[in-house]
Design a protein around this motif. Sequence first.
Motif, PDB file in Angstrom:
ATOM      1  N   UNK A   1     -18.884   1.935   2.562  1.00  0.00           N
ATOM      2  CA  UNK A   1     -18.519   0.959   2.051  1.00  0.00           C
ATOM      3  C   UNK A   1     -17.238  -0.278   1.748  1.00  0.00           C
ATOM      4  N   UNK A   2     -16.425   0.094   3.038  1.00  0.00           N
ATOM      5  CA  UNK A   2     -15.293  -0.643   3.233  1.00  0.00           C
ATOM      6  C   UNK A   2     -15.656  -2.821   3.403  1.00  0.00           C
ATOM      7  N   UNK A   3     -14.781  -2.583   3.733  1.00  0.00           N
ATOM      8  CA  UNK A   3     -14.509  -4.148   3.985  1.00  0.00           C
ATOM      9  C   UNK A   3     -14.813  -4.715   5.303  1.00  0.00           C
TER      10      UNK A   3
ATOM     11  N   UNK B   1       0.946  -1.443  -0.426  1.00  0.00           N
ATOM     12  CA  UNK B   1       0.300  -0.032   0.294  1.00  0.00           C
ATOM     13  C   UNK B   1       1.088   0.980  -0.369  1.00  0.00           C
ATOM     14  N   UNK B   2       2.438   1.097   0.227  1.00  0.00           N
ATOM     15  CA  UNK B   2       2.851   2.010   0.591  1.00  0.00           C
ATOM     16  C   UNK B   2       3.647   2.827  -0.654  1.00  0.00           C
TER      17      UNK B   2
ATOM     18  N   UNK C   1      -8.841  -4.480  -0.647  1.00  0.00           N
ATOM     19  CA  UNK C   1      -8.803  -3.574  -1.949  1.00  0.00           C
ATOM     20  C   UNK C   1      -9.649  -3.792  -2.465  1.00  0.00           C
ATOM     21  N   UNK C   2     -10.405  -2.635  -3.214  1.00  0.00           N
ATOM     22  CA  UNK C   2     -11.681  -2.275  -3.203  1.00  0.00           C
ATOM     23  C   UNK C   2     -12.068  -3.362  -4.786  1.00  0.00           C
ATOM     24  N   UNK C   3     -10.309  -3.467  -5.454  1.00  0.00           N
ATOM     25  CA  UNK C   3     -11.380  -3.772  -6.843  1.00  0.00           C
ATOM     26  C   UNK C   3     -10.650  -4.845  -6.309  1.00  0.00           C
TER      27      UNK C   3
END
Length: 535
Positions: A229-231, A158-159, A503-505
């Motif tokens: 809408x997060x996990x 993520x960094x 992660x969203x996608x």
Amino acid sequence: GQGLMRTSVSLRLFTETLPIATRCLYHPFVSGIAQGSLKKSSFQNYVAQDAFFLRGFADAYSTARQIVSDHGDHQGAEKLHSLYIGVQDELRLHSSYADKWNVDLTNVTPNKATQAYVDFVMEIARRESKKISLICASLTPCMRLYAWLGSRLAKANFGNVSSEENIYVEWIKTYSSEEFEELAKTLEDLLDEYATKESTSYEDLLPIYTRAMELEFAFFDAQPDLPANLFAGIKPDILAVDFDQTLTEHDTTETIVQTGWQSLQDEQTLEARKQTLNHVSESFYDQYKKTIDRLLKENKPTTDSYDPQALRNFFDGLAAFDKKALKPVEDAGLLTGISQQALVETGRRVCLQRHAMQTLLRSVKAGYHLHIVSVNWSKDLIRSALKKSQEEEEEKARSTHGERGEGEGLKYELHSPNLLFEDGVSIGKLSGPPSTAIDKLDIFEKILAETPRNRSVYVGDSVTDVLALLRADIGIVVGSSSSLLNVLSTFNVRLVPLISIIRDKSQEKEGEKFLFAADSWADIQVALHGASGYE
């Protein structure tokens, strides 16, 4: 260290509170930072609240430094001063955030969570006892948690994005830096050192450390405008789990054989049995390694995309080996004369991994269908180990929360071979699958077919789990078995840290296949159930 040194107090405390730390990691605020999807208003508020909190933190360091100076402890004073400077640096970072994000840090009104945390830290710092170890126990969770959050997010990549792609990437970089890890380590060393000097017990430190960690979670949870809408947890219908080294700390195969030795009166027979076991097991591992190497060479895919057919051919070859592998064990009489009652006793001594049973109980309570799928030779040992661990977990829940055990217990189906017994003593043969990766896949397929809603998770640690792991909607790998890693990389199956599930996608591209690698059972627990609703 001396290799075999006892685990430090600071590490024990962090391990104990790992489920709370992991809930912070999966919290919408932190995962919003990780993905750059957090609302600006939420981060602005956080910067102000955190700056207010850090001033309290700095005061606690000053108080501690004063106490050790008064005792003429200059080294301690110096370390506390370096930590104080660390907080000042962090406050400077907040000032630069404040300029960039247009936040007024001059007169911050703390929210309830921030005030509660500052009050807690100051209350401990001003106690009559003047114990540095207690002050450190109230401050360490913050430092260790942030260093841990930073390193987990960095490890899941993520960094490594630009600040155009994620406006919060600097936060990840700061807390995953070596400098910040150094500060966390300095504070942990102080905690360990003063706990020894002041003879403060682990039991005295744990409630303070735990409370601070809970206040950290509450701090994130109090931020406004959190993304909705997060996990929120995988929440599968089916949870299938391997036993040896997935749930347990060690493999229990040899333990089963050794259980049969308890009834031996005669030294010579015992010695002979030991040598037979060593011989059979050495020859097995030697042939296993050679077989795997040969099959990997023969079936290596020609491209670097995932090749299910090549993988299946590899496992067909391995199944032929696995089926023959049991014969030398049976022929050597290693499975003969083991008492069923002794296996139950042995099972009670098997250690499960930290937080594993907690996760299973929680999953059953949430209505997941739990299945244990194992090539272990003794159903008695598995059932007994799970029962004992469940009793310990319920006892712990009673002592910490005063809860009566709901008596629901652990409902699960066990799919494993079993020794055959006559009059409670094994006759040296096994009944039933699974003994191969293909058997495990067949059993898992059957479970899927028989369960109406079947969003599935499979958790395993070894080569025999690979096909089932890949068949599940979500496959989670525990541990780091070298033969497993070797097989996965040969057939182009990627392993990604479990936290990247937020992660969203969808992450799998065409021709790609991957599995998730779990850090711990705390990691699995929060990934399954989400960050909230633990109270």
